[in-house]
Design an enzyme around this catalytic site. Structure first.
Site, PDB file in Angstrom:
ATOM      1  N   GLY A   1       0.741  -1.260   0.000  1.00  0.00           N
ATOM      2  CA  GLY A   1       0.000   0.000   0.000  1.00  0.00           C
ATOM      3  C   GLY A   1       0.771   1.311   0.000  1.00  0.00           C
ATOM      4  O   GLY A   1       0.153   2.361   0.182  1.00  0.00           O
TER       5      GLY A   1
ATOM      6  N   CYS B   1      -1.941   3.283  -5.138  1.00  0.00           N
ATOM      7  CA  CYS B   1      -2.574   2.240  -4.312  1.00  0.00           C
ATOM      8  C   CYS B   1      -3.815   2.753  -3.604  1.00  0.00           C
ATOM      9  O   CYS B   1      -3.830   3.871  -3.101  1.00  0.00           O
ATOM     10  CB  CYS B   1      -1.628   1.783  -3.205  1.00  0.00           C
ATOM     11  SG  CYS B   1      -0.287   0.786  -3.783  1.00  0.00           S
TER      12      CYS B   1
HETATM   13  P1  XMP Z   1       5.333   3.514  -7.074  1.00  0.00           P
HETATM   14  O1  XMP Z   1       5.152   4.230  -5.771  1.00  0.00           O
HETATM   15  O2  XMP Z   1       6.764   3.356  -7.440  1.00  0.00           O
HETATM   16  O3  XMP Z   1       4.762   2.052  -6.776  1.00  0.00           O
HETATM   17  O4  XMP Z   1       4.526   4.088  -8.174  1.00  0.00           O
HETATM   18  C1  XMP Z   1       4.828   0.990  -7.700  1.00  0.00           C
HETATM   19  C2  XMP Z   1       4.287  -0.262  -7.043  1.00  0.00           C
HETATM   20  O5  XMP Z   1       2.898  -0.115  -6.707  1.00  0.00           O
HETATM   21  C3  XMP Z   1       2.297  -1.408  -6.621  1.00  0.00           C
HETATM   22  N1  XMP Z   1       1.040  -1.374  -7.368  1.00  0.00           N
HETATM   23  C4  XMP Z   1      -0.175  -1.309  -6.797  1.00  0.00           C
HETATM   24  N2  XMP Z   1      -0.546  -1.334  -5.506  1.00  0.00           N
HETATM   25  N3  XMP Z   1      -2.814  -1.165  -6.173  1.00  0.00           N
HETATM   26  C5  XMP Z   1      -1.871  -1.282  -5.190  1.00  0.00           C
HETATM   27  O6  XMP Z   1      -2.234  -1.337  -4.005  1.00  0.00           O
HETATM   28  C6  XMP Z   1      -2.525  -1.125  -7.493  1.00  0.00           C
HETATM   29  O7  XMP Z   1      -3.390  -1.006  -8.340  1.00  0.00           O
HETATM   30  C7  XMP Z   1      -1.127  -1.226  -7.808  1.00  0.00           C
HETATM   31  N4  XMP Z   1      -0.464  -1.260  -8.987  1.00  0.00           N
HETATM   32  C8  XMP Z   1       0.851  -1.350  -8.679  1.00  0.00           C
HETATM   33  C9  XMP Z   1       3.299  -2.397  -7.217  1.00  0.00           C
HETATM   34  O8  XMP Z   1       3.884  -3.106  -6.143  1.00  0.00           O
HETATM   35  C10 XMP Z   1       4.298  -1.489  -7.910  1.00  0.00           C
HETATM   36  O9  XMP Z   1       5.575  -2.050  -8.055  1.00  0.00           O
END
Ligand code: XMP
Length: 356
Positions: free
Chosen positions: A184, A189
């Site tokens: 999260g 997220c």
């Molecule tokens: P940043 O902060 O670098 O994060 O943009 C990338 C990471 O976010 C996760 N991710 C998600 N987490 N819902 C979530 O809770 C989503 O829809 C989602 N899509 C990606 C994933 O771990 C990624 O590497």
């Protein structure tokens, strides 16, 4: 019967509640340095028998990593993980062309085993990443067992995500060679607001880094990184790699078209994998919604951006007097900051002066 509102068990629990910290809550204390030049600082990190010059992995997201992203990550000595929102054949075609320092993501149900086998057989992929929202789950255990049985022995398994020491320990005991930690923290997220669950990201790294079997797998700090300063903090807290989504999205090397937004100018889409948009594009319907989709101003090529990241990371290590990541972990001293400290740490000239 009288209803007791004085729940002693709950009271004891509240007293035991920990304070979780994240990147903005801390700073690293500058320390004595004998580093002659930033160029002499090494960012080398390892996974399996391979060493990597840059401890950065691009996220397995449909708006972040396909072939071009893997290639530029590899050229800087980092790694890319191709997302799994495509057909097996499409993923094989993308992966055929990627450097062998990079991998592919799979899930833990449906076609995951077939997908992994075809990626290894037809695209010679050497790193497979089980990428699910809540990996501390019996289904992950079964998936790891099947993959370990079916895939060639030299294939490495990255598994995630988890947020606790116990989660890290279990995944490693089940057979993971690398663990992605973070529930999260990302800007896209919605897990924490939708489910009430999560763990502040820096504390996640500290806790997972203290796992009893920590030396048996690499730790990847995934999500919530907004600056190179956050990367240095994650690496100092014990991460072997940081995983980036938003910082690499909207670049020339990320998948997707550039389009024009009246307010922002040239933009590209950055979608959470659990967002309505990403799920509809892939499945034609949505399962659970734990993410959002956004637009980010187009950045052009990542070449100058990654050059700057390398420079800032090296500078970051030198402020702790560390010439490599191992020394950084030993020498780093964290100090917690107040909200006034957080304000002072941000660029705040706009608030106290007039910008000409
Ligand atoms: P940043 O902060 O670098 O994060 O943009 C990338 C990471 O976010 C996760 N991710 C998600 N987490 N819902 C979530 O809770 C989503 O829809 C989602 N899509 C990606 C994933 O771990 C990624 O590497």
């Amino acid at each position: 019967m009288a209803i007791s509102r004085n729940n002693q068990k709950l009271q004891a629990l509240v007293e035991k509640l920990k304070t979780g910290l994240t990147y903005d809550d801390v700073l690293l204390t500058p320390g004595y340095s004998e580093i002659p030049s930033r160029k002499s600082v090494s960012l080398e990190t390892h996974f399996g028998i391979r060493s990597y010059d840059l401890p950065i992995i691009s996220s397995p997201m449909s708006t972040v990593t396909e072939g071009d992203m893997c290639k530029i990550m590899d050229s800087f000595g980092g790694m890319g993980i191709v997302h799994r929102y495509n057909s097996i054949q499409e993923q094989v075609e993308i992966c055929k062309d990627i450097p062998d320092s990079c991998g592919a993501a799979i899930g833990i149900c449906g076609d995951y085993l077939d997908r992994a086998k075809k990626l290894c057989q037809n695209a010679d992929v050497k790193i497979i990443c089980i990428d699910v929202a809540h990996a501390h789950h019996s289904k992950t255990k079964k998936a790891i067992e099947s993959l370990k049985k079916e895939l060639p022995e030299d294939v490495l398994l990255i598994v995630g995500n988890v947020a606790t020491k116990k989660g890290f320990e279990d995944l490693v005991n089940w057979g993971a060679d690398g663990v992605k930690v973070g529930i999260g923290p990302s800007g896209v997220c919605e897990t924490r607001s939708e489910t009430g669950h999560g763990y502040p990201q820096l504390s996640t790294i500290f806790e997972c880094n203290s796992a009893s079997n920590r030396n048996e797998a690499i730790l990847i700090a995934d999500g919530g990184i907004k600056t190179t300063g956050d990367m240095v903090k994650a690496l100092a807290a014990g991460a072997d790699f940081v995983m980036l989504g938003s910082l690499l999205a909207a670049s020339q090397e990320a998948p997707g078209e550039v389009f024009y937004d009246e307010e922002l100018g040239e933009v590209k889409k950055y979608s959470g994998m659990a967002s309505e948009e990403a799920q509809n594009d892939f499945r034609g319907h949505t399962n659970s919604l734990e993410g959002v989709s956004s637009q980010i101003p187009y950045k052009g090529s990542l070449l100058p951006i990654l050059d700057r990241y390398v420079h800032s990371l090296r500078t970051g290590l030198s402020y702790s007097g560390a010439k490599n990541l191992e020394e950084l972990r030993v020498k780093a001293k964290f100090v917690q900051q107040t909200s006034a400290g957080q304000f002072e740490s941000s660029t705040h000239i706009k608030k106290i002066g007039r910008i000409r």
